[in-house]
Each structure stands twice: as structure tokens, then as C-alpha cells.
Design a protein around this motif. Structure first.
Motif, PDB file in Angstrom:
ATOM      1  N   GLU A  79      -8.754   9.729  -6.704  1.00 27.63           N
ATOM      2  CA  GLU A  79      -9.666   9.982  -5.215  1.00 27.63           C
ATOM      3  C   GLU A  79     -10.514   8.897  -5.482  1.00 27.63           C
ATOM      4  O   GLU A  79     -12.413   8.676  -5.304  1.00 27.63           O
ATOM      5  N   GLY A  80     -10.482   7.799  -4.502  1.00 27.27           N
ATOM      6  CA  GLY A  80     -11.044   6.492  -4.411  1.00 27.27           C
ATOM      7  C   GLY A  80     -12.036   6.088  -5.913  1.00 27.27           C
ATOM      8  O   GLY A  80     -12.365   4.797  -5.414  1.00 27.27           O
ATOM      9  N   VAL A  81     -11.102   6.324  -7.113  1.00 26.59           N
ATOM     10  CA  VAL A  81     -11.762   5.658  -7.784  1.00 26.59           C
ATOM     11  C   VAL A  81     -10.804   4.414  -8.833  1.00 26.59           C
ATOM     12  O   VAL A  81      -9.320   4.628  -8.484  1.00 26.59           O
ATOM     13  N   ARG A 107      -2.123  -0.262  -3.949  1.00 31.27           N
ATOM     14  CA  ARG A 107      -1.709  -0.964  -3.394  1.00 31.27           C
ATOM     15  C   ARG A 107      -2.879  -2.937  -3.626  1.00 31.27           C
ATOM     16  O   ARG A 107      -3.106  -2.954  -4.991  1.00 31.27           O
ATOM     17  N   ARG A 152       0.874  -1.168   0.206  1.00 26.01           N
ATOM     18  CA  ARG A 152       0.297   0.242  -0.028  1.00 26.01           C
ATOM     19  C   ARG A 152       0.880   1.363  -0.186  1.00 26.01           C
ATOM     20  O   ARG A 152       1.990   1.491   0.560  1.00 26.01           O
ATOM     21  N   GLU A 192       0.623   5.696  -0.762  1.00 24.61           N
ATOM     22  CA  GLU A 192      -0.297   6.567  -1.129  1.00 24.61           C
ATOM     23  C   GLU A 192       0.320   8.082  -1.317  1.00 24.61           C
ATOM     24  O   GLU A 192       1.251   7.869  -1.021  1.00 24.61           O
ATOM     25  N   GLN A 228     -15.238  -4.306 -10.411  1.00 20.30           N
ATOM     26  CA  GLN A 228     -14.318  -2.983 -11.272  1.00 20.30           C
ATOM     27  C   GLN A 228     -13.676  -3.461 -11.783  1.00 20.30           C
ATOM     28  O   GLN A 228     -12.892  -2.236 -13.341  1.00 20.30           O
ATOM     29  N   ASP A 265     -12.962  -6.188  -5.718  1.00 25.77           N
ATOM     30  CA  ASP A 265     -12.756  -4.956  -6.678  1.00 25.77           C
ATOM     31  C   ASP A 265     -12.792  -6.022  -7.566  1.00 25.77           C
ATOM     32  O   ASP A 265     -12.771  -4.644  -9.028  1.00 25.77           O
ATOM     33  N   GLU A 283      -6.362   3.236  -6.905  1.00 24.79           N
ATOM     34  CA  GLU A 283      -7.104   4.157  -7.125  1.00 24.79           C
ATOM     35  C   GLU A 283      -6.940   5.944  -7.599  1.00 24.79           C
ATOM     36  O   GLU A 283      -5.363   5.817  -6.630  1.00 24.79           O
ATOM     37  N   TYR A 323      -4.906  -5.667  -5.500  1.00 29.74           N
ATOM     38  CA  TYR A 323      -6.455  -5.351  -5.563  1.00 29.74           C
ATOM     39  C   TYR A 323      -7.082  -7.031  -4.433  1.00 29.74           C
ATOM     40  O   TYR A 323      -6.097  -7.775  -5.044  1.00 29.74           O
TER      41      TYR A 323
END
Length: 222
Positions: A71-73, A21, A4, A6, A30, A27, A69, A23
Motif C-alpha cells: 500500500e505504498g509503504v 521492485r 517490477r 505488482e 527508509q 529509498d 512496498e 530499490y
């Protein structure tokens, strides 16, 4: 070992939060959507990831199952497996070395991390996510003490020049900077170096079925 990281990517001048991260099964839907966006018709939908393949990825080699990801997408994914590879006999096809994406041939005691697939949603491609995921996989290579990362790249620009150049000559012109290729030039920018051209590597009309085998060597194992 869970991965992970960020950080921020830049959409123009705007910093945007992103995460790379591993998957998971949560997930899968998606990830299949991403394949559909990256490989729209006439690409056959039965060649997109299926849930059996994805289950194998997260169960057989979760270290090699990365996604990003923004912005969370969920915006992209990168998948690998470990193989036994002899650089003096590099010939293989994508289907052979990846088990057609099912990675049941994953070899925990091998020394080469092989890239099965990299996909980034088209609307996110200006953010440089593919290169960031590739760099993350280099970190996996180092963490696991492997010798190299390896993969075969499509050569989608080759069909435009095949009447004048062999596949090897086309690759050399890309290395020399005399031409650009959407895939191979991207891999060069990611730090990958060419080993050889593989004939009948994958069924791909634009590449005339050729692939460029390109590696990244673990700098701590030289």
C-alpha cells in the motif's frame, strides 16, 4: 534489467496491493529505518546499512537490490551480489563473501547469486513478504542464467540445544521436522536446501557463530 512485479498480499482475508521492485537512492532513508526496526538495540546501529553500502548495491548490482512496498509503504528489502563459488570448497564467512555488505567484490561473470541480507518490518511479517522477495530473487537467477542462489542463514534456535547437539545435528533435526528454527525453517519453506554448516560464519550469540549455507538451484541449469 529493471524488476517490477505488482500483485496482492492478504492481510487476513483482505487483499492488499503490493509491489516488488529494485530499490533506488530515493529509498535509502527508509531502508535504513527498516534495518533499525529489524535490528533494534542492543544490536549496534553501526551495523545497519549505511549510504555507502546502499550506493554500492544500486550501482554495482542493481538487479540484486530488491524491495517490497505494501500500500505504498516500503516494508522490506532483499540484497544480493554475484560471486564465484566452488561447491566443493564452501567454507567462507559472511564478511568475506559479501565484503561486509559493501559488495565491492561483486563478480559479473560469476554463476552464484549470494544473499547479503533480507529484512522485513516486524508489523508486516504476517503477510509472507520475505518468501515473496526470495521468489523474486529466484526469478533474477533465472533471468541472468546463473547456476544457483546461495546464502548463509542464522541458526538462532541453536543455543537452546547446543549442550546436546552439534550444529550439523541441529540442522538435520530441522530438516527432519523434529524442531523449528525462526530463520532456517523459513528458508526451507522458501525452497532453499542446506549444503553444510559453516563455523564462525558470523558473529551471532544465539547461533554460536554458526550459519547454515542453503541454496536454490536454477531448474533450467540442472
Amino acid at each position: 534489467m529493471a524488476y517490477r512485479s505488482e500483485f496482492y498480499v492478504f492481510d487476513g482475508d483482505k487483499p492488499v496491493p503490493a509491489v516488488i521492485r529494485n530499490y533506488t537512492k530515493a529509498d535509502f532513508d527508509q531502508l535504513i529505518d527498516i534495518q533499525a526496526e529489524c535490528f533494534p538495540p542492543p544490536f549496534p546501529s553501526d551495523l545497519w546499512w549505511n549510504k555507502e553500502q546502499l550506493t554500492n548495491h544500486v550501482e554495482l548490482f542493481p538487479d540484486g537490490a530488491l524491495c517490497i512496498e505494501v500500500e505504498g509503504v516500503l516494508a522490506g528489502s532483499l540484497t544480493g551480489l554475484i560471486v564465484d563459488f566452488d561447491p566443493s570448497h564452501p567454507e567462507h564467512t559472511w564478511e568475506e563473501i559479501t565484503d561486509s555488505g559493501y559488495i565491492r567484490n561483486h563478480s559479473p561473470h560469476g554463476k552464484t547469486l549470494y544473499i547479503v541480507d533480507i529484512s522485513v518490518r516486524p508489523k508486516f511479517r504476517k503477510l509472507g513478504l520475505g518468501k515473496l522477495m526470495m521468489q523474486a530473487m529466484y526469478q533474477v537467477v533465472i533471468s541472468l542464467g546463473l547456476d544457483r542462489l546461495l546464502g548463509g542463514g542464522r541458526m538462532p534456535g541453536y543455543h537452546k540445544f547446543a549442550h546436546d547437539l552439534s550444529a550439523q545435528e541441529y540442522l538435520q533435526q530441522l530438516i527432519d521436522g523434529r524442531k523449528k528454527d525462526p530463520v532456517i525453517t523459513f528458508l526451507l519453506r522458501c525452497g532453499r536446501t542446506p549444503l553444510t554448516v559453516a563455523e564462525n560464519y558470523l558473529e551471532d550469540e544465539e547461533s554460536l557463530n554458526y550459519g547454515a549455507l542453503m541454496e536454490w538451484k536454477n531448474p533450467f541449469k540442472v
